[in-house]
Motif scaffolding. Sequence first.
Motif, mmCIF file in Angstrom:
data_model
loop_
_atom_site.group_PDB
_atom_site.id
_atom_site.type_symbol
_atom_site.label_atom_id
_atom_site.label_comp_id
_atom_site.label_asym_id
_atom_site.label_seq_id
_atom_site.Cartn_x
_atom_site.Cartn_y
_atom_site.Cartn_z
ATOM 1 N N TYR B 42 0.827 -1.200 0.000
ATOM 2 C CA TYR B 42 0.000 0.000 0.000
ATOM 3 C C TYR B 42 0.860 1.248 0.000
ATOM 4 O O TYR B 42 0.441 2.294 0.463
ATOM 5 C CB TYR B 42 -0.986 -0.001 1.164
ATOM 6 C CG TYR B 42 -0.387 -0.181 2.531
ATOM 7 C CD1 TYR B 42 -0.380 -1.432 3.113
ATOM 8 C CD2 TYR B 42 0.150 0.883 3.225
ATOM 9 C CE1 TYR B 42 0.160 -1.608 4.362
ATOM 10 C CE2 TYR B 42 0.690 0.712 4.474
ATOM 11 C CZ TYR B 42 0.693 -0.539 5.044
ATOM 12 O OH TYR B 42 1.223 -0.707 6.281
ATOM 13 N N HIS B 102 -4.643 3.849 4.296
ATOM 14 C CA HIS B 102 -3.928 4.370 3.132
ATOM 15 C C HIS B 102 -4.437 3.764 1.830
ATOM 16 O O HIS B 102 -4.405 4.402 0.789
ATOM 17 C CB HIS B 102 -2.434 4.082 3.264
ATOM 18 C CG HIS B 102 -1.824 4.627 4.504
ATOM 19 N ND1 HIS B 102 -1.791 3.920 5.678
ATOM 20 C CD2 HIS B 102 -1.264 5.829 4.762
ATOM 21 C CE1 HIS B 102 -1.202 4.662 6.610
ATOM 22 N NE2 HIS B 102 -0.879 5.817 6.082
ATOM 23 N N ASN B 103 -4.863 2.503 1.909
ATOM 24 C CA ASN B 103 -5.239 1.825 0.659
ATOM 25 C C ASN B 103 -6.569 1.092 0.709
ATOM 26 O O ASN B 103 -7.147 0.801 -0.332
ATOM 27 C CB ASN B 103 -4.153 0.821 0.268
ATOM 28 C CG ASN B 103 -4.105 -0.392 1.200
ATOM 29 O OD1 ASN B 103 -4.326 -0.258 2.400
ATOM 30 N ND2 ASN B 103 -3.829 -1.551 0.646
#
Lengths: 370, 370
Positions: B42, B102-103
Amino acid sequence: MQVVTPDSCRLPINAIIQGDCIQVLQMFPEQSVDLIFADPPYNLQLRHALLRPDQTVVDGVDDAWDRFEDVQEYDAFTRAWLGACRRVLKDDGTIWVIGTYHNIFRVGAIMMDLGYWILNDVIWHKTNPMPNFRGVRFQNATETLIWAKKSADQKKYTFNYHAMKHLNEEKQMQNVWHLPLCTGAERVKINGKKAHSTQKPEALLYRVILSSSNPGDLVLDPFFGSGTTGVVARRLKRHYIGIELDPAYVEIARTRIEKTPVSVCDDAMLATRSKRDMPRVGFGQLVEAQYLRVGQNLYSSDRNVVAIVRADSQLQWGNITSSIHRIAALAQHKPAFNGWEYWHYEDQAGRLVSIDSLREQYRFDQGVAD
Amino acid sequence: MQVVTPDSCRLPINAIIQGDCIQVLQMFPEQSVDLIFADPPYNLQLRHALLRPDQTVVDGVDDAWDRFEDVQEYDAFTRAWLGACRRVLKDDGTIWVIGTYHNIFRVGAIMMDLGYWILNDVIWHKTNPMPNFRGVRFQNATETLIWAKKSADQKKYTFNYHAMKHLNEEKQMQNVWHLPLCTGAERVKINGKKAHSTQKPEALLYRVILSSSNPGDLVLDPFFGSGTTGVVARRLKRHYIGIELDPAYVEIARTRIEKTPVSVCDDAMLATRSKRDMPRVGFGQLVEAQYLRVGQNLYSSDRNVVAIVRADSQLQWGNITSSIHRIAALAQHKPAFNGWEYWHYEDQAGRLVSIDSLREQYRFDQGVAD
DNA sequence: GGGCTAGGTGAATCTCCGA
DNA sequence: CTCGGAGATTCACCTAGCC
């Protein structure tokens, strides 16, 4: 020469506006609110009625406002209101959006696409969630809040770190909040029926508003619903603007806020549950973490009773499969017994050691890692 | 004439393949794996491509475009590997993907777009997370796992509900898992330094694999890393395939798995049988086999309702003749009810015994006879 | 008033098989 | 494909009512 009215004066402070938030927000000046809390429709897509094991019907969310034609329509709606919110948010402001797995991934991706920069994903871990009645999934005990600033290079934003730390017994507040659902006296009811199907608990908004705004700040809620954001903003001496499509909800919220005294509530009620309320160490955790192996023998202290550890953390004793406590009881012809006291494993030297010592070891290992 | 090799023979079972998973998976046959666990990278690498506060400013477009390029690349990569995984996943299989804020939102949205249907978002709540040193955000104590089936209309998938319930002290397992980080002896180290920066704890994979696969199933991990999936699959007698780009990690995982003893326990220790997958025993079979007599009375637990067993295995209640379920429902004024739970017979001592225990007895007797 | 029991309920993508 | 019947499935908390 034209006199320019200060931006804030063009905003109806501490008011509820009836209308579609996407259109209403267009009339607001840019960069005019300090904090946004948004509880948009989740697009739950519930297709069938759900029954409890006793055959009573679960009163699910079947409101018209939660129905969308398809995912594209939901995405377009989400992009529109999040974009409108971003325009009116001050450059040092932040936004909170709450959702569940039904929508939160789409919402989060669109927020990133629009330039918002995620600060935290906060997990609301419900202390009293509804069970999974059919036993086909894990019990869904959470909702997710995304907390984001307006842009990646934004230097300033409000985070009252110490206020949160005090609420959490002088330890850093985590991104997991253990809070009960909104029930009982707090739940707004009309003729005994809940006035809004998804009313949020005030304790949740208390943390949101206290952590990321200051007294006198302006808090915007574009999906005002029953008005929890307004109630808590008033208690915490923030200003609020609520936008709500349904006139019936507008009226409910207005009445509710009027009845709210401007005062601070009891912090203790809102404090994070301490570690002693966290799940205790179960036998299953020892098996998962390989303090015991699947297939390993456990013994009574006199070695006369032997059972095998199963992957599901039950014991196998002959053809009987049950918990460490139940089998300890059966083996001794007693109605009940504490399995932690009864069972032992063999150490490398062949000596019997109580499994209770493994639990202590597990706790110690976790404590050391802190 | 060409001899067609069975699909499974074209798969390297219990092996690690060095290569890019998107390319490697293209060589796999369709619908060949039962379960997928994926821990994708990520690293969005957005630090140097910062967005300006106001997107309408002309000279901000370049930055915004750069940033969008990067995210697009990440999305394209994500779409490619998730699509490749979906092709090789059996129609009754499920997939787990782990990530952070974050992802995980991009990943979740793309999964939905590809047709996956989310069953749960599972929160890994770390018992020993790293503090937020600067005190500018909430302490990030979680990672998120998405558990999804291959399609919305997929009827069958494996969920070992009762195994999870046993692990959780006889209450249904929630979507929040309190587990420590991978530390101490479990952490693979080379020259005292950790061999992999994001090694997952075996306890996490234990829950993933135990809950959603059966012994003998094939588990795929397209980002194998240090090989935790392989280690736990081996412990739980599942087969595995790991794909890993970095030859150094391949070697680390290979060594680690070789050192893992193959589980020697009986498969019965690994599987929790649920009522759902036990052979169905009809009420008629009990009557035929004379576990109940024609003309015998059956009672509700409070003895207020009494019905008579008929030769055709229906019940007679007053002038109503119908199934055990239908009459149990009628007697309670409910739309439906499970008659196995409702009805009891009188044993020799005059005590009421559930007819469900007769069914257990029948199954046991049949099993012995086999 | 207190203690006990029975009943209600909450943002939920909640079955499977055969005719 | 739909339809219908068999049968598997729940946790924490709140309120009302009764003794």
